[in-house]
Design a protein around this motif. Structure first.
Motif, PDB file in Angstrom:
ATOM      1  N   ALA A 155       6.033 -13.408  -6.631  1.00 14.34           N
ATOM      2  CA  ALA A 155       5.405 -12.530  -5.644  1.00 14.34           C
ATOM      3  C   ALA A 155       6.289 -11.335  -5.282  1.00 14.34           C
ATOM      4  N   PRO A 156       7.579 -11.546  -4.963  1.00 10.68           N
ATOM      5  CA  PRO A 156       8.433 -10.379  -4.683  1.00 10.68           C
ATOM      6  C   PRO A 156       8.567  -9.443  -5.871  1.00 10.68           C
ATOM      7  N   ASN A 157       8.609 -10.012  -7.084  1.00  9.23           N
ATOM      8  CA  ASN A 157       8.709  -9.167  -8.272  1.00  9.23           C
ATOM      9  C   ASN A 157       7.472  -8.282  -8.423  1.00  9.23           C
ATOM     10  N   ALA A 158       6.279  -8.886  -8.160  1.00 13.87           N
ATOM     11  CA  ALA A 158       5.038  -8.120  -8.249  1.00 13.87           C
ATOM     12  C   ALA A 158       5.000  -7.030  -7.185  1.00 13.87           C
ATOM     13  N   SER A 159       5.452  -7.359  -5.990  1.00 11.58           N
ATOM     14  CA  SER A 159       5.476  -6.375  -4.908  1.00 11.58           C
ATOM     15  C   SER A 159       6.442  -5.241  -5.226  1.00 11.58           C
ATOM     16  N   ARG A 160       7.613  -5.612  -5.752  1.00  9.80           N
ATOM     17  CA  ARG A 160       8.607  -4.586  -6.123  1.00  9.80           C
ATOM     18  C   ARG A 160       8.055  -3.689  -7.221  1.00  9.80           C
ATOM     19  N   LEU A 212       4.884  -2.980  -7.797  1.00 12.24           N
ATOM     20  CA  LEU A 212       3.876  -2.095  -7.225  1.00 12.24           C
ATOM     21  C   LEU A 212       4.522  -0.957  -6.440  1.00 12.24           C
ATOM     22  N   VAL A 213       5.563  -1.265  -5.682  1.00 15.70           N
ATOM     23  CA  VAL A 213       6.268  -0.223  -4.938  1.00 15.70           C
ATOM     24  C   VAL A 213       6.809   0.841  -5.892  1.00 15.70           C
ATOM     25  N   VAL A 257      -6.186   0.757  -7.175  1.00 19.58           N
ATOM     26  CA  VAL A 257      -6.836   2.071  -7.171  1.00 19.58           C
ATOM     27  C   VAL A 257      -6.592   2.803  -5.858  1.00 19.58           C
ATOM     28  N   ALA A 258      -6.871   2.145  -4.733  1.00 17.11           N
ATOM     29  CA  ALA A 258      -6.682   2.799  -3.430  1.00 17.11           C
ATOM     30  C   ALA A 258      -5.206   3.109  -3.150  1.00 17.11           C
ATOM     31  N   PRO A 259      -4.271   2.167  -3.398  1.00 16.13           N
ATOM     32  CA  PRO A 259      -2.856   2.505  -3.196  1.00 16.13           C
ATOM     33  C   PRO A 259      -2.391   3.669  -4.067  1.00 16.13           C
ATOM     34  N   TYR A 260      -2.832   3.718  -5.316  1.00 16.32           N
ATOM     35  CA  TYR A 260      -2.462   4.837  -6.195  1.00 16.32           C
ATOM     36  C   TYR A 260      -2.994   6.147  -5.618  1.00 16.32           C
TER      37      TYR A 260
END
Length: 279
Positions: free
Chosen positions: A12-17, A19-20, A97-100
């Motif tokens: 989970a932290p890896n996925a969040s990192r 995405l950031v 999509v929305a975050p991008y």
């Protein structure tokens, strides 16, 4: 069970990192795009240095350099219309999509603030009232605020222009087609934007990107351009370079997908052709 739980927590932290990192790539890449794009328009309009061709070339270079900055992290969409089209036709994650789109818009907003700040004196001298004369530094207008084009004509233009943009981008990134090598993709994409600017710029200023228009439009509004949301006719206009590209992008992607992509070879065994994935 404990091992599975630990693996899930570490993933989970890896996925969040990840995405950031992607969002930062979109933010900075779009910021680079607007620094060159809005910057050249400010120079041409307020200082009379350059002309239409220098505007078209600088926007193209801005796209190219933004892509080179962000491509490894995020794919360098730099445009919500591109992101939406890739989600529909290329399997890009809908949850991104929305975050991008937000990251792209924020990057454009910050870049426009920098351009507004840097050219404060020139803009004030050329256009003390911060009117329609210099609004095109930051956002688009029908007929570039000069030619007799209505908002509906501009909407048509934005749909067509963005369809061209995304159709060609789909081809440039399709490894089954004659896609350029990975390190040349940004250059060709930049040249694509130059060509659109030179051929499709009169009706609506070729925004072809909701983030490119809305972010700088907001920046201009909060820094003195009171009529930023309207066109030269007094009509509410800001929606046109948002809605038009969001329609045109998927249209262009659909044209490529159904008229070109589905007829391309899917195997490397076709005589005389080799498909190489070098992305």
């Amino acid at each position: 069970m404990a091992s599975a739980t630990l693996n899930a927590r570490s993933a989970a932290p890896n996925a969040s990192r990840e995405l950031v990192g992607e969002l930062l790539g979109e933010f900075v890449g779009t910021m680079i795009l607007i620094l060159f794009g809005a910057g050249v328009v400010a120079q041409v309009v307020a200082a009379n240095l350059g002309d239409h061709d220098s505007i078209a070339w600088a926007w193209g270079f801005g796209v190219m350099l933004g892509v080179y900055v962000a491509a490894r992290l995020s794919g360098a969409h730099l445009n919500p219309a591109v992101t939406l089209s890739l989600a529909i036709f290329r399997g890009f994650s809908w949850r991104k999509v929305a975050p991008y789109a937000l990251a792209q818009t924020l990057g454009a907003f910050v870049a426009a603030l920098l351009v507004r700040w840097n050219y404060t004196e020139l803009l004030a001298k050329f256009d003390p009232g911060h009117t329609i004369k210099t609004q095109t530094v930051f956002s688009t207008l029908p007929g570039n605020g000069v030619y007799p084009v209505s908002e509906w004509g501009a909407l048509r233009d934005q749909i067509i222009g963005t369809a061209i943009l995304v159709l060609v981008i789909m081809a440039l990134t399709d490894v089954r087609n004659t896609a350029p090598k990975a390190n040349l993709g940004a250059l060709i994409t930049g040249l694509l934007v130059v060509a659109i600017g030179m051929a499709w710029g009169a009706d609506a200023g070729y925004a072809i990107n909701p983030a490119r228009d809305f972010g700088p439009r907001l920046a201009s509004f909060i820094t003195g351009y009171r009529h930023a949301w309207r066109d030269q006719y007094g009509d509410i206009y800001f929606w046109v370079p948002i809605v038009g590209p969001l329609i045109g992008g998927p249209v262009g992607a659909a044209i490529y997908q159904f008229l070109i992509a589905r007829f391309l070879p899917t195997e490397e065994t076709e005589p005389g052709r080799v498909v190489v994935d070098d992305q």
